[in-house]
Write an enzyme that holds these catalytic residues in place. Sequence first.
Site, mmCIF file in Angstrom:
data_model
loop_
_atom_site.group_PDB
_atom_site.id
_atom_site.type_symbol
_atom_site.label_atom_id
_atom_site.label_comp_id
_atom_site.label_asym_id
_atom_site.label_seq_id
_atom_site.Cartn_x
_atom_site.Cartn_y
_atom_site.Cartn_z
ATOM 1 C CG ASP A 288 -20.047 -30.274 -23.055
ATOM 2 O OD1 ASP A 288 -19.390 -31.303 -23.282
ATOM 3 O OD2 ASP A 288 -21.286 -30.197 -23.212
ATOM 4 C CD GLU B 232 -22.533 -35.986 -23.432
ATOM 5 O OE1 GLU B 232 -23.115 -37.084 -23.396
ATOM 6 O OE2 GLU B 232 -22.705 -35.092 -22.567
#
Length: 399
Positions: free
Chosen positions: A77, A169
Amino acid sequence: MKKVVEKFLKYVSYPTSSGAEREGKCSTDGQYVLGKELMKELKDLGLTEISMNEHGIVRAVLKGEYEPSIALSAHMDTSPDARGDGIKARVVEKYDGSDIELSKNIVLSPMVFPTLKEQVGHDLIVTDGTTLLGGDDKAGLAIIMTALEEVINEKLPHHSIEVLFTTDEEIGTGVHYVETDKLVSKFGYTVDGGCSKYISKSNFNAINMEVEITGRNVHPGSAKDKMINAITIGMEFDNSLPKYERPQYTCGREGFYHLNDFNGSCEKTTLGYIIRDFDTTILEHRVETVEKIKEEINKKYGYEAVKISLDRCYKNMEEIIDAMPEVIDRVVNAYKDLNLEYDFEDIRGGTDGAQLSFRGLPCPNLGTGDYNCHGRFEYVSINEMQDMVNVVKKIIATK
């Protein structure tokens, strides 16, 4: 350098910004799309045990001649702090130290971003100034994938490798869903840092704090001695915190209080904070400070105007890493063998590696060559990415 650049440019073309939490899945669908592409590439390289769980986390294994197994991790991400779709990345060859015009009236300048002064002669990848680049952490993905490909193609004897590509994350939740009972590695490395020379084995202890304020709303025409404005109390609460213990005034191992969200009305207001420190004793002192401020405000107004809730997110991994010195020795030796400069840097933030360390997989963090992440002035040094490909290869191919 061609391989790592090709992979990086491919990965940043996938929009994978994380978003609001969703029950039973990762926060955005784009992460699944990139995860499936990575699974295909891992399969083409000959890795086995390739899987993706319901939260989009990809795991794969490359069997090797040496033991123990070593984990390599990066996250898919990108930060929701800036636009992460429609990325128009371009290469600046042999950067000459001058301003880089990203687009009309948007300039990446060494006067504002001094790290550029150290990049003279490097090839850089930049944005067009309207999006982030996504080097955090697609540079990490590209480094790991390139290192695996080169180790395999060069037929280098190597340790067994466990690949772990995580999701979400940037919002601190994805690693919660790593199935640690399936991990076989003794230790690992997250490839998710900035400057390539830095090795990180320590990070902030982290608390997220929500402050809920209840006011008393009365028509302003007849509010005298009756109205209690929750917004004003919110401002009072924030102004009661130590003025210079904020991110904009701190560096190194100095902690802080950071107000990152303020919403509400006269009747109800909420403030969202992150509280950070490397030292647990000082962190607890910070908690005592906010509790004292809460009590003083409530006493002043004569009722429970302020409520506080704390979420302890992650801890400093330093104590775990220090208990296994061979993890750091391996990466330091890799830098030395390659004649690369190295140093240690504290992470003024969090990392999947911190949470994995406390779940049984010690994971110091390695650099990627990514700078100014989470914004439109982000850039990546291709030279540093290639250096890290070589470091990762040396780590996994040294008996």
